[in-house]
Write a protein that holds these residues in place. Structure first.
Motif, PDB file in Angstrom:
ATOM      1  N   ALA A  45       7.779   5.096  25.658  1.00 38.31           N
ATOM      2  CA  ALA A  45       9.014   4.195  25.334  1.00 38.31           C
ATOM      3  C   ALA A  45       8.430   2.978  24.547  1.00 38.31           C
ATOM      4  CB  ALA A  45       9.582   3.474  26.698  1.00 38.31           C
ATOM      5  N   MET A  46       7.315   2.408  24.667  1.00 40.31           N
ATOM      6  CA  MET A  46       6.904   1.253  24.051  1.00 40.31           C
ATOM      7  C   MET A  46       6.315   1.371  22.692  1.00 40.31           C
ATOM      8  SD  MET A  46       4.825  -1.119  27.137  1.00 40.31           S
ATOM      9  CE  MET A  46       3.759   0.153  27.735  1.00 40.31           C
ATOM     10  N   LEU A  47       5.576   2.541  22.571  1.00 38.59           N
ATOM     11  CA  LEU A  47       4.980   2.846  21.043  1.00 38.59           C
ATOM     12  C   LEU A  47       6.070   3.146  20.356  1.00 38.59           C
ATOM     13  CD1 LEU A  47       1.943   5.176  21.985  1.00 38.59           C
ATOM     14  CD2 LEU A  47       1.852   2.778  21.393  1.00 38.59           C
ATOM     15  N   HIS A  48       7.261   3.552  20.731  1.00 37.81           N
ATOM     16  CA  HIS A  48       8.067   4.039  19.878  1.00 37.81           C
ATOM     17  C   HIS A  48       9.361   3.225  19.698  1.00 37.81           C
ATOM     18  CE1 HIS A  48       6.436   7.951  18.803  1.00 37.81           C
ATOM     19  NE2 HIS A  48       6.097   8.144  20.103  1.00 37.81           N
ATOM     20  N   GLY A  49       9.378   2.040  20.316  1.00 44.23           N
ATOM     21  CA  GLY A  49      10.418   1.103  20.361  1.00 44.23           C
ATOM     22  C   GLY A  49       9.856  -0.244  19.734  1.00 44.23           C
ATOM     23  N   VAL A  96       1.050   1.489  15.605  1.00 46.85           N
ATOM     24  CA  VAL A  96      -0.074   1.501  16.622  1.00 46.85           C
ATOM     25  C   VAL A  96      -0.776   2.735  16.337  1.00 46.85           C
ATOM     26  CG1 VAL A  96      -0.790   1.507  18.952  1.00 46.85           C
ATOM     27  CG2 VAL A  96       1.156  -0.061  18.311  1.00 46.85           C
ATOM     28  N   VAL A  97      -2.330   2.944  16.345  1.00 52.99           N
ATOM     29  CA  VAL A  97      -2.786   4.008  16.077  1.00 52.99           C
ATOM     30  C   VAL A  97      -3.916   3.860  17.016  1.00 52.99           C
ATOM     31  CG1 VAL A  97      -3.897   5.534  14.582  1.00 52.99           C
ATOM     32  CG2 VAL A  97      -2.249   4.451  13.796  1.00 52.99           C
ATOM     33  N   ARG A 148       3.270   6.143  11.147  1.00 55.07           N
ATOM     34  CA  ARG A 148       3.144   7.293  10.531  1.00 55.07           C
ATOM     35  C   ARG A 148       3.633   6.946   9.043  1.00 55.07           C
ATOM     36  NH1 ARG A 148       1.775  12.307  12.263  1.00 55.07           N
ATOM     37  NH2 ARG A 148       1.619  12.537  14.694  1.00 55.07           N
ATOM     38  N   GLN A 149       4.960   6.050   9.287  1.00 52.82           N
ATOM     39  CA  GLN A 149       5.575   5.596   8.214  1.00 52.82           C
ATOM     40  C   GLN A 149       4.694   4.750   7.339  1.00 52.82           C
ATOM     41  OE1 GLN A 149       7.454   2.712   7.516  1.00 52.82           O
ATOM     42  NE2 GLN A 149       8.017   3.320   5.526  1.00 52.82           N
ATOM     43  N   LEU A 150       4.366   3.954   7.700  1.00 53.41           N
ATOM     44  CA  LEU A 150       3.539   2.775   6.977  1.00 53.41           C
ATOM     45  C   LEU A 150       2.405   3.190   6.348  1.00 53.41           C
ATOM     46  CD1 LEU A 150       3.829  -0.356   9.270  1.00 53.41           C
ATOM     47  CD2 LEU A 150       5.115   0.019   7.524  1.00 53.41           C
TER      48      LEU A 150
END
Length: 558
Positions: free
Chosen positions: A224-228, A233-234, A250-252
Motif C-alpha cells: 500500500a505504501m510503495l504504490h501509494g 522506490v527500488v 518503473r515509470q521514471l
C-alpha cells in the motif's frame, strides 16, 4: 507507519515463539506419521521376505526327503506298512517342520502328522514332476509350503513330497526382528526431530521472530505504501538483484525487467546505473534522462547487524527544475531591464539638458541615434537567422550577456532558415551553450569578455559553434564535463549547476549528432546535428524534450 503495523510491533516479543512452536510441532507430527508408515511397510516387507525364506526352506526339506533311498524304495513297493510314515515323521522331527506328507501319483497320502488321514486322497494333490512353493492352509493350519517330486533312481515319477513350516514360526521370527526396526525408526525420528528444531530456529531467525500474520500484514502495508507514494522506490538485495520496485520507479527509470534481475541486465552503463548500484556516492545525486530530471538517494539497509541490501529513492524534479530555470531567467531579464531603465533615464537626462540649453539640433541627433541602436542590432540578427524564435533567443541572450559585461557576437557566416530542422532541440542547445559561455567569459580569461555564436545550415546538417574568451576547459576534465551534475562553479541563486552540458550531450546523442569541445583562447563547443530523414523539417512534429524549449528561449541557466 500505519497504526496496525505499530500495534503488531508491540506484540512481537510476546508472540515470537508461536511460529517456532507451530513449525516444530507440525514437523514432528509429519516425522512421526512417516516413521509409523515406514515401520508398517518395513514390517510387511519383512514378513513377505520371511514367507519366501521359509517356503524355500520347506522346499529344501521336501527335496531332501524325496531323495531319501529308503523312502524311494518303500514307495516303489507301493508304500505298504508304516515305513513311509516312520521315515516322514523322523525327518519332520529332525527338521522342525509342521508336517511332511508323501503322496503317490493318485494323490493318496502315505504319511501325515494325523495318522487318521493316511491312506486317504487329497483332492488338491496333483503330482506333476515339478517343484512348488506357496502358503498352504490345511488341516494343520497356515503354513509355508514346499513340494518336490518323488522319483526312482531311473527318473520314474512316483509321487511328491509336501513339507510345511508353521506360520507361527515365521511370526515368532518377525516379532523378534521388529524391535530392531523400531530402534531404527526411533533413531530416524530423533535425528529428524533435531533437524526440525534447527530448521525452525533458523526460520525464526530469518523472519526476525515475526509471526505469519505479522508478515502478511507487513506485506500488505508495504504494498500500500510503495504504490501509494509519488516517489520511486527500488530495493536491492546484497547481491545487487532488484527485490522491490514500485510503479513510479518503473515509470521514471524506464525499468521493464521483473524482480530478481540485475541492473547490468536492465540498464545500459551510465550515470543512472552507477547511481543506482552505489558506484556514485553522495546525497541528492542528479541524473538527467531523456524525459526527466531525477534526484536519487541510496541508503544501505541493515537489521540486527545483518546487511540486507540497499534502498534507492527517486524523486522527479523535472517541473521544479523547469520552474527554477524560468525564475532564474526572469531574474536575469529583470536585471537586464533594470540596467536598460538606468541607461534610458541617463539618456533622458542628457536629452532634457540639451533641450534646456537650447541645443535643439544636438538633442534631435542624440534622440535619433539612441532610438536606432537596438533596431539595427535586431535587423542584423534577422538578416542571418530566419526563424523568429531563434532571433528572440539570441536577442535575449545578448541583453543578459551585456548586463554581465560580456559581448555576444553572432558571426557573419551564420545562416539559418525560417524553419530549421530540430528547432526545439536547437533552442535548448543554443540557450545552454551560450549561458555556459557567458558564465565562462564573465569569470575571466584573456582579452575582453566575449562570446561568439555561429549557426549554419546546409543540405546534410546543422552546425552550431559557441566560443568564449574564458579560461577554457582543462584537458584532464574534458571527458567529465558532459556528466550530470558536474560543474566547476557553485550554484547561483535558484539555478542548478552541472545540468546544461549533460542535457545538450544527451540531446545530441539521442538524435545521432556529435558534440566536441576544443581550446580557443577559451573553450569552443561544436555541435553537429544531421538533417532528419524526410522531405521537410520536423520542427512541428518533434517532441518536447527536457527541459521545455520555451524555457531555453528565456535564457535559462542550467
Amino acid at each position: 507507519m500505519p497504526t496496525r503495523a505499530l500495534n503488531r510491533l508491540g506484540g512481537w516479543r510476546g508472540r515470537n515463539r508461536k511460529l517456532y512452536a507451530r513449525i516444530l510441532v507440525w514437523q514432528l507430527a509429519i516425522l512421526a506419521l512417516t516413521s509409523a508408515i515406514g515401520f508398517v511397510l518395513l514390517a510387511f516387507a519383512q514378513s513377505a521376505q520371511l514367507d519366501r525364506q521359509y517356503e524355500n526352506q520347506a522346499l529344501a526339506i521336501a527335496s531332501t526327503t524325496a531323495s531319501d533311498p529308503q523312502l524311494v524304495r518303500a514307495m516303489e513297493l507301493g508304500g505298504r506298512g508304516d515305513a513311509v510314515q516312520r521315515i516322514a515323521e523322523r525327518i519332520r522331527a529332525a527338521s522342525g517342520a509342521r508336517y511332511v506328507v508323501v503322496f503317490d501319483l493318485r494323490g493318496i497320502r502315505h504319511s501325515h502328522p494325523n495318522p487318521a488321514l493316511i491312506g486317504k486322497r487329497d483332492g488338491g494333490a496333483r503330482p506333476d514332476g515339478r517343484t512348488h512353493v506357496g502358503i498352504d492352509v490345511g488341516f494343520t493350519g497356515r503354513s509355508a509350503n514346499g513340494k518336490a517330486p518323488l522319483r526312482t533312481p531311473s527318473g520314474t515319477l512316483l509321487g511328491e513330497v509336501s513339507v510345511g513350516i508353521s506360520e507361527k514360526q515365521v511370526a515368532r521370527q518377525l516379532w523378534g526382528e521388529l524391535p530392531t526396526f523400531a530402534l531404527y525408526a526411533g533413531i530416524a525420528l530423533t535425528v529428524g526431530a533435531s533437524a526440525a528444531s534447527l530448521l525452525a530456529r533458523r526460520l525464526k531467525k530469518s523472519t526476525f521472530g515475526l509471526e505469519l500474520d505479522d508478515i502478511a500484514g507487513l506485506l500488505q502495508d508495504r504494498e500500500a505504501m510503495l504504490h501509494g507514494i509519488r516517489e520511486g522506490v527500488v530495493a536491492f538485495d546484497p547481491l545487487g538483484r532488484i527485490t522491490v520496485v514500485n510503479a513510479e520507479a518503473r515509470q521514471l527509470l524506464g525499468l521493464s525487467a521483473g524482480l530478481g534481475s540485475r541492473l547490468d541486465e536492465t540498464l545500459p552503463d551510465g550515470r543512472l546505473r552507477r547511481a543506482l548500484d552505489g558506484t556514485l556516492t553522495g546525497s541528492d545525486i542528479t541524473v538527467v534522462t531523456d524525459s526527466h530530471c531525477l534526484v536519487l538517494n541510496r541508503m544501505p539497509v541493515t537489521l540486527h547487524g545483518r546487511e540486507l541490501g540497499a534502498v534507492v529513492t527517486v524523486r522527479d524534479q523535472t517541473e521544479l527544475v523547469g520552474l527554477l530555470r524560468e525564475l532564474d531567467s526572469v531574474r536575469g531579464l529583470t536585471d537586464a531591464l533594470r540596467a536598460q531603465q538606468h541607461e534610458f533615464s541617463n539618456r533622458m537626462h542628457i536629452l532634457a539638458g540639451l533641450l534646456e540649453l537650447g541645443e535643439h539640433d544636438a538633442a534631435f541627433e542624440f534622440a535619433v541615434g539612441s532610438a536606432g541602436a537596438n533596431p539595427s542590432l535586431a535587423e542584423s540578427v534577422r538578416e542571418r537567422i530566419g526563424n523568429p524564435l531563434m532571433v528572440g533567443l539570441v536577442m535575449a541572450k545578448t541583453m543578459v550577456a551585456a548586463e554581465r559585461g560580456v559581448r555576444l557576437v553572432l558571426s557573419r557566416d551564420s545562416e539559418l532558415g525560417e524553419r530549421p530542422p530540430h528547432l526545439d532541440r536547437l533552442l535548448t542547445i543554443v540557450g545552454n551553450l551560450v549561458d555556459n559561455a557567458v558564465d565562462a567569459a564573465a569569470s575571466g580569461g584573456e582579452g575582453p569578455p566575449e562570446v561568439r555564436l555561429s549557426m549554419a545550415e546546409d543540405a546534410t546538417q546543422v552546425t552550431v559553434r559557441v566560443a568564449d574568451s574564458g579560461p577554457g576547459v582543462p584537458a584532464v576534465v574534458r571527458e567529465r564535463i558532459f556528466e550530470d551534475g558536474w560543474s566547476t562553479r557553485p550554484d547561483r541563486g535558484t539555478a542548478r549547476r552541472g545540468l546544461g552540458l549533460a542535457l545538450v550531450h544527451r540531446l545530441v546523442q539521442r538524435h545521432g549528432g556529435t558534440i566536441d569541445v576544443s581550446e580557443g583562447p577559451g573553450a569552443v563547443f561544436t555541435v553537429v546535428l544531421p538533417q532528419p530523414h524526410g522531405t521537410g523539417p520536423d520542427a512541428a512534429s518533434a517532441p518536447r524534450t527536457l527541459p521545455a524549449a520555451g524555457l531555453a528561449e528565456k535564457g535559462a541557466d542550467w
